[in-house]
Design a protein around this motif. Structure first.
Motif, PDB file in Angstrom:
ATOM      1  N   ILE A 127       1.647  -1.469   2.102  1.00 43.67           N
ATOM      2  CA  ILE A 127       2.285  -0.447   1.270  1.00 43.67           C
ATOM      3  C   ILE A 127       1.604  -0.383  -0.098  1.00 43.67           C
ATOM      4  O   ILE A 127       1.345   0.709  -0.636  1.00 43.67           O
ATOM      5  CB  ILE A 127       3.792  -0.758   1.127  1.00 43.67           C
ATOM      6  N   THR A 132      -0.719   2.899   6.118  1.00 38.37           N
ATOM      7  CA  THR A 132       0.401   2.904   7.066  1.00 38.37           C
ATOM      8  C   THR A 132       0.288   1.685   7.982  1.00 38.37           C
ATOM      9  O   THR A 132      -0.809   1.218   8.300  1.00 38.37           O
ATOM     10  CB  THR A 132       0.390   4.184   7.909  1.00 38.37           C
ATOM     11  N   LEU A 141       5.833   5.557   3.710  1.00 42.04           N
ATOM     12  CA  LEU A 141       4.948   4.843   2.788  1.00 42.04           C
ATOM     13  C   LEU A 141       5.133   5.342   1.360  1.00 42.04           C
ATOM     14  O   LEU A 141       5.216   4.560   0.412  1.00 42.04           O
ATOM     15  CB  LEU A 141       3.503   5.005   3.243  1.00 42.04           C
ATOM     16  N   GLN A 145       6.646   3.261  -1.893  1.00 42.53           N
ATOM     17  CA  GLN A 145       5.893   3.105  -3.145  1.00 42.53           C
ATOM     18  C   GLN A 145       6.700   3.564  -4.348  1.00 42.53           C
ATOM     19  O   GLN A 145       6.489   3.069  -5.461  1.00 42.53           O
ATOM     20  CB  GLN A 145       4.588   3.874  -3.059  1.00 42.53           C
TER      21      GLN A 145
END
Length: 429
Positions: A127, A132, A141, A145
């Motif tokens: 990540i 991925t 993803l 984040q």
């Protein structure tokens, strides 16, 4: 680390799938891009793993106690074969086989958690690298984040640069403060867990090298967590802090309800159990009955706390049975006095001892007895006169040359021995 992570890549997909399932639940409550949704998903993953590892945890407890019991025997083997390491190892393995003990059983929970730990680390590292992995697609993803836990992104580390932290929308100061606090909490929880084990749940009557090893680990493990923690992402710190807190609570429950024999925890447990049994006259819980059954089966091998528990039941008029139950004891039952008040057997009247006579009473005891007799004194005087008359030598006895009877008596009274005398040996001339 990439090599180690690749070794556990077979479990990466299941771990990412579990996180995504929990995220879908918490995302509906707190929002899909929040730190609560992703943080609680990691916490739930830990709880799920630890629930599955409960059987291994039970094995760990049994193995640890078995190792503590075998420490005196192991010490004897080490002293006996201290110059022969091969024979020492053979005797150790023989001892483990006879007792059914496996030293590696105490490490089972940690070994079982290792694949999940490295799989989660690999997921969070991907990540942070914008890659991925598993079932985490591009949309998930981006959501991961954006997630921040108290101002720190989920995938950053304490050692990350300011540019990398700013790229994830956070400041380096916030990240280091949050990670430092989590590392301190993680090390402190590990130290407290090990200290709790050493101070409360170790048999203090047996001093063995095993106790010294455990005491050393109490200080080594927190230092190891602090050193390695600066290289863990925030999500991994959440994972490890959660598993430490779970271990601490789980161990606290075991120490309170199933303590090690001879430990301080057992003394506290038996004291609580005695108060309950003395008040209700029964053992209600199945776990308590199992412990009472084990204490009864030990017989004379009971430790100080177990003997105190059995004696306390006896004083309360109760007796522990072989099946773990408690009944009213006939031998320790109270005795009722004339007025109906209960008196224990210890309070029964003691046997009266005769009074000791003084020296003057012992010396004059015969005179008093004679005076008490009264009528026996004349008989005694008459008897003496008759004896004196009979003792006079008759004329026939003088003519026959027989010795008077009084002569023998006079000799006897002068100190010579009665009866036939031993003839003297002839003198040598």
């Amino acid at each position: 680390m990439d090599t180690i992570a690749s070794l556990f890549s077979f479990i990466t997909t299941p771990v990412s799938w579990v996180i995504v399932q929990f995220h879908s639940v918490y995302g509906a409550l707190f929002g899909p891009d929040t730190g609560w949704a992703w943080g609680l998903s990691i916490v739930s993953l830990v709880i799920l793993i630890r629930i599955c590892l409960i059987p291994l945890f039970v094995k760990q407890i049994k193995a640890t106690r078995a190792m503590q019991t075998l420490q005196p025997e192991m010490k004897k083997i080490q002293e006996r074969y201290k110059n022969d390491k091969q024979r020492q190892s053979e005797e150790m393995m023989k001892l483990y086989k006879e007792t059914g003990t496996n030293p590696l059983s105490s490490c089972l929970p940690i070994l079982a958690q290792s694949p999940f730990f490295f799989a989660l680390y690999h997921v969070l590292n991907s990540i942070a690298s914008n890659d991925t992995i598993g079932v985490i697609n591009t949309s998930l993803l981006e959501s991961a984040q954006k997630a921040h836990i108290v101002g720190a992104p989920l995938a950053v580390k304490f050692t990350d640069s300011a540019s990398k932290v700013e790229a994830l929308g956070a400041s380096l100061t916030d990240v280091r403060v949050v990670t430092a606090i989590m590392i301190i909490l993680m090390s402190a929880s590990q130290f407290f867990t090990q200290r709790q084990l050493m101070t409360k749940n170790v048999d203090t009557t047996v001093k063995t090298p095993f106790m010294q090893q455990q005491k050393m680990l109490m200080y080594v493990f927190p230092v190891m967590f602090a050193v390695f923690g600066i290289n863990f992402p925030v999500g991994v710190l959440v994972y490890w802090l959660t598993t430490n807190v779970w271990t601490m609570g789980q161990q606290m429950y075991v120490i309170r309800n199933n303590p090690t024999p001879g430990s301080k925890a057992q003394a506290s447990y038996l004291e609580r159990l005695h108060k309950y049994v003395a008040q209700h006259h029964k053992v209600s819980k199945r776990r308590d009955r199992a412990i009472v059954k084990a204490i009864v089966a030990k017989g004379r091998d009971r430790n100080e706390f177990e003997r105190k528990f059995i004696n306390g039941l006896t004083k309360a008029g109760l007796a522990a049975q072989a099946d773990g139950t408690v009944i009213k004891s006939d031998t320790a039952a109270a005795v009722e006095a004339e007025d109906g008040t209960p008196i224990t057997t210890a309070g029964a009247p003691k046997r009266q001892q005769p009074k000791r006579q003084s020296k003057s009473q012992r010396q004059h005891g015969g005179v008093g007895g004679a005076k008490a007799a009264g009528e026996d004194e004349p008989k005694t005087s008459l008897t003496k006169s008759d004896e004196s008359e009979d003792a006079k030598p008759s004329a026939a006895a003088k003519k026959g040359g027989a010795k008077p009877a009084g002569g023998a008596r006079s000799k006897a009274q002068s100190g010579q021995r009665k009866g036939p005398q031993r003839p003297k040996s002839p003198s040598k001339k």
